[in-house]
Design a protein around this motif. Structure first.
Motif, PDB file in Angstrom:
ATOM      1  N   ARG A 144      -4.022   0.311  -2.420  1.00  0.00           N
ATOM      2  CA  ARG A 144      -3.665  -0.999  -1.858  1.00  0.00           C
ATOM      3  C   ARG A 144      -3.767  -2.059  -2.950  1.00  0.00           C
ATOM      4  NH1 ARG A 144      -3.788  -0.517   3.652  1.00  0.00           N
ATOM      5  NH2 ARG A 144      -5.038   1.192   4.444  1.00  0.00           N
TER       6      ARG A 144
ATOM      7  N   VAL B 192      -4.832   9.913  -1.232  1.00  0.00           N
ATOM      8  CA  VAL B 192      -5.430   8.672  -1.720  1.00  0.00           C
ATOM      9  C   VAL B 192      -4.551   7.514  -1.269  1.00  0.00           C
ATOM     10  CG1 VAL B 192      -6.050   7.372  -3.788  1.00  0.00           C
ATOM     11  CG2 VAL B 192      -6.380   9.837  -3.741  1.00  0.00           C
ATOM     12  N   THR B 193      -5.174   6.483  -0.707  1.00  0.00           N
ATOM     13  CA  THR B 193      -4.436   5.271  -0.349  1.00  0.00           C
ATOM     14  C   THR B 193      -4.690   4.233  -1.427  1.00  0.00           C
ATOM     15  OG1 THR B 193      -4.674   5.733   2.013  1.00  0.00           O
ATOM     16  CG2 THR B 193      -4.101   3.476   1.396  1.00  0.00           C
TER      17      THR B 193
ATOM     18  N   GLU C  33      -6.832  -1.142  -5.273  1.00  0.00           N
ATOM     19  CA  GLU C  33      -7.973  -0.644  -4.500  1.00  0.00           C
ATOM     20  C   GLU C  33      -7.671   0.790  -4.092  1.00  0.00           C
ATOM     21  OE1 GLU C  33      -9.576  -1.211  -0.038  1.00  0.00           O
ATOM     22  OE2 GLU C  33      -9.137  -3.062  -1.126  1.00  0.00           O
ATOM     23  N   LEU C  34      -8.579   1.684  -4.372  1.00  0.00           N
ATOM     24  CA  LEU C  34      -8.384   3.105  -4.140  1.00  0.00           C
ATOM     25  C   LEU C  34      -9.269   3.567  -2.996  1.00  0.00           C
ATOM     26  CD1 LEU C  34      -7.017   5.557  -5.694  1.00  0.00           C
ATOM     27  CD2 LEU C  34      -9.237   5.854  -6.760  1.00  0.00           C
ATOM     28  N   THR C  35      -8.685   4.269  -2.017  1.00  0.00           N
ATOM     29  CA  THR C  35      -9.438   4.831  -0.900  1.00  0.00           C
ATOM     30  C   THR C  35      -9.141   6.319  -0.828  1.00  0.00           C
ATOM     31  OG1 THR C  35      -9.212   2.757   0.330  1.00  0.00           O
ATOM     32  CG2 THR C  35      -9.870   4.702   1.572  1.00  0.00           C
ATOM     33  N   LEU C  36     -10.205   7.146  -0.906  1.00  0.00           N
ATOM     34  CA  LEU C  36     -10.043   8.590  -0.781  1.00  0.00           C
ATOM     35  C   LEU C  36     -10.038   8.940   0.697  1.00  0.00           C
ATOM     36  CD1 LEU C  36     -12.567   9.668  -3.569  1.00  0.00           C
ATOM     37  CD2 LEU C  36     -10.097   9.382  -3.758  1.00  0.00           C
ATOM     38  N   ASN C  37      -8.996   9.610   1.149  1.00  0.00           N
ATOM     39  CA  ASN C  37      -8.847   9.977   2.552  1.00  0.00           C
ATOM     40  C   ASN C  37      -9.410  11.375   2.814  1.00  0.00           C
ATOM     41  OD1 ASN C  37      -7.398   7.527   3.006  1.00  0.00           O
ATOM     42  ND2 ASN C  37      -5.588   8.502   2.152  1.00  0.00           N
ATOM     43  N   ASP C  38      -9.757  11.654   4.067  1.00  0.00           N
ATOM     44  CA  ASP C  38     -10.346  12.939   4.455  1.00  0.00           C
ATOM     45  C   ASP C  38      -9.440  14.129   4.149  1.00  0.00           C
ATOM     46  OD1 ASP C  38     -12.616  11.652   5.340  1.00  0.00           O
ATOM     47  OD2 ASP C  38     -11.952  11.575   7.432  1.00  0.00           O
TER      48      ASP C  38
ATOM     49  N   TRP D 139       0.843  -1.192   0.000  1.00  0.00           N
ATOM     50  CA  TRP D 139       0.000   0.000   0.000  1.00  0.00           C
ATOM     51  C   TRP D 139       0.877   1.241   0.000  1.00  0.00           C
ATOM     52  CZ3 TRP D 139       0.390   3.554   3.946  1.00  0.00           C
ATOM     53  CH2 TRP D 139       0.947   3.106   5.140  1.00  0.00           C
TER      54      TRP D 139
END
Length: 89
Positions: free
Chosen positions: A65, A62-63, A53-58, A25
């Motif tokens: 993984r 962007v994370t 896998e894309l995660t938008l952070n606050d 990640w």
């Protein structure tokens, strides 16, 4: 070199970094020099890549993984390349 190419290179470098590869990640931060269009285009490519896998952070970062790819699940051309080259030692 266009803004998209420059950002793509930076993201690719971050993903391919040995630490990121070991932990599978990486967190990508948007720089002031990254334009809206470039950022959205590169994130779109990442989101469309099945293995990522894309995660938008606050905080706007962007994370990204990924899971390790098993040798038997790798594309045939990659497996062929690996078998053709002997180990350097």
């Amino acid at each position: 070199m266009s803004g998209v190419e420059r950002l793509g290179l930076r993201v690719s470098s971050m993903i391919n970094h040995p630490v990121a590869q070991a932990q599978r990640w990486v967190v990508i931060h948007r720089l002031d020099t990254d334009g809206d269009r470039e950022w959205e285009e590169v994130l779109g490519v990442i989101a469309d890549t099945e293995e990522l896998e894309l995660t938008l952070n606050d905080d706007g970062s962007v994370t990204v993984r990924w899971e390790p790819i098993l040798l038997e699940d790798r594309p045939a051309e990659y497996a062929d390349e690996q078998q053709e080259e002997p180990a350097p030692f």
